[in-house]
Motif scaffolding. Sequence first.
Motif, PDB file in Angstrom:
ATOM      1  N   LEU A 131       9.567  -6.251  -4.753  1.00 48.97           N
ATOM      2  CA  LEU A 131       8.409  -5.667  -4.568  1.00 48.97           C
ATOM      3  C   LEU A 131       8.050  -4.678  -5.717  1.00 48.97           C
ATOM      4  O   LEU A 131       9.104  -3.918  -6.149  1.00 48.97           O
ATOM      5  N   CYS A 132       7.023  -4.744  -6.226  1.00 55.82           N
ATOM      6  CA  CYS A 132       7.016  -4.155  -7.502  1.00 55.82           C
ATOM      7  C   CYS A 132       5.395  -3.215  -7.601  1.00 55.82           C
ATOM      8  O   CYS A 132       4.583  -3.507  -6.687  1.00 55.82           O
ATOM      9  N   MET A 179      -1.821  -0.510  -9.005  1.00 57.71           N
ATOM     10  CA  MET A 179      -1.261  -2.200  -8.692  1.00 57.71           C
ATOM     11  C   MET A 179       0.087  -2.374  -8.110  1.00 57.71           C
ATOM     12  O   MET A 179       0.882  -1.425  -8.341  1.00 57.71           O
ATOM     13  N   GLY A 180       0.120  -3.419  -7.215  1.00 63.03           N
ATOM     14  CA  GLY A 180       1.601  -3.597  -6.600  1.00 63.03           C
ATOM     15  C   GLY A 180       1.432  -5.117  -6.034  1.00 63.03           C
ATOM     16  O   GLY A 180       0.311  -5.686  -5.830  1.00 63.03           O
ATOM     17  N   ALA A 181       2.669  -5.408  -5.901  1.00 64.47           N
ATOM     18  CA  ALA A 181       2.572  -6.974  -5.320  1.00 64.47           C
ATOM     19  C   ALA A 181       3.874  -6.974  -4.699  1.00 64.47           C
ATOM     20  O   ALA A 181       5.039  -6.484  -4.766  1.00 64.47           O
ATOM     21  N   THR A 199       0.875  -1.056  -0.019  1.00 64.29           N
ATOM     22  CA  THR A 199      -0.031   0.085   0.154  1.00 64.29           C
ATOM     23  C   THR A 199       0.765   1.235   0.036  1.00 64.29           C
ATOM     24  O   THR A 199       0.427   2.206  -0.683  1.00 64.29           O
ATOM     25  N   ILE A 200       1.822   1.237   0.888  1.00 66.04           N
ATOM     26  CA  ILE A 200       2.828   2.625   0.897  1.00 66.04           C
ATOM     27  C   ILE A 200       3.530   2.747  -0.350  1.00 66.04           C
ATOM     28  O   ILE A 200       3.606   3.862  -0.827  1.00 66.04           O
ATOM     29  N   ALA A 201       4.105   1.499  -0.902  1.00 69.42           N
ATOM     30  CA  ALA A 201       4.790   1.699  -2.462  1.00 69.42           C
ATOM     31  C   ALA A 201       3.650   2.052  -3.479  1.00 69.42           C
ATOM     32  O   ALA A 201       4.027   3.035  -4.162  1.00 69.42           O
ATOM     33  N   ARG A 202       2.581   1.579  -3.434  1.00 67.22           N
ATOM     34  CA  ARG A 202       1.341   2.134  -4.409  1.00 67.22           C
ATOM     35  C   ARG A 202       1.158   3.657  -4.526  1.00 67.22           C
ATOM     36  O   ARG A 202       1.100   4.373  -5.241  1.00 67.22           O
TER      37      ARG A 202
END
Length: 354
Positions: free
Chosen positions: A130-131, A46-48, A36-39
């Motif tokens: 982490l993408c 989207m992120g994963a 969530t922080i990365a997005r």
Amino acid sequence: MIKPALPANEAERLAALHRYRILDTAREQEFEDLVTIARTLCGTAMGAVTLIDQDRQWFKALQGFESEQTTRDEAFCAHAILQPGQLTVVPDARQDARFCGNPAVVGEPNIRFYAGAPLLSSDGHALGTLCVFDSAPGMLDADRASALRALSRQVGRMMEMRLLRREIDHHHREHAWYEARLAEYYQQLEQTNLELSEQTRTDPLTGLPNRRALAAAMSASIERAVEGPPAVAIVDIDHFKRVNDIHGHSEGDRVLTELADVLRAQFAGRGMAARFGGEEFVILMPGTPLHQAELQCHYLREAVRLLPIGLPLSVSIGLAAHRAGETPADTLRRADAALYQAKAQGRDRVVLAD
């Protein structure tokens, strides 16, 4: 589409991955929080957190669409792990020979932009990434790229903590040293997550709160308006484009930070100043009568004119008091309309909204 090659140390890499015993485990909130922080930082839908097994890509955390795993041959992250020390950024997958025919590009979820930071084991093997990714082309600036790499290191630390926790359980918590080490890891993780969460509410150039933080503060101020409704002012630097065009963007950044320092000093403890975007700033003055807010805006205007920065500088200000029944956006729109009146009337002035 080009299938990803295997790393030269594939056997050792797989052994390192399986040592963590994380494949096919349940979703965990700690991993979801970092996605969530990365997005949020990177502005993607989207992120994963992905892990690359022998013939599959498995998702420990996934946001933006539903899936448990994909084949390794179709995984963007299988390309990313080939460069363990680098961030892999794909501005437009349709223009990249590695991905242009990928099912995830030509079909759901229609990936165009991708950025993946490898997850490294304690002995340096790239286990996954982490993408973040999106259905529109994009790029990452240096600050967001650095933040994404920092978050990937946090994912790696969480995996190390899970491994350490199993070892502690295996030894029936007989060794207090292990418990102390686990507590230290958690403390470091919590502190780093707190700092990263703060980045999502802070403008990186000026250090002021950003639009997201302003929206939360305005809503809270309206709900708590015991002493009266808040006043809101939008401040715009006059002819700021000339500063960038004549003196360069570094000088423009200096002007923005100098103005931010004035705003911070003038409204510390009596409100909140935030960067709204570009050369615009917003001042939130809770429980402040309109005449008093207007006076404070005039003080600000004079303080800006007297800044010893070697450049003539002035600001135009639109001021509005929140009205009952208005949303925060409504109040900001009235302040913005007043700002445009200030510009139309010759700039370097304060105009009250209707």
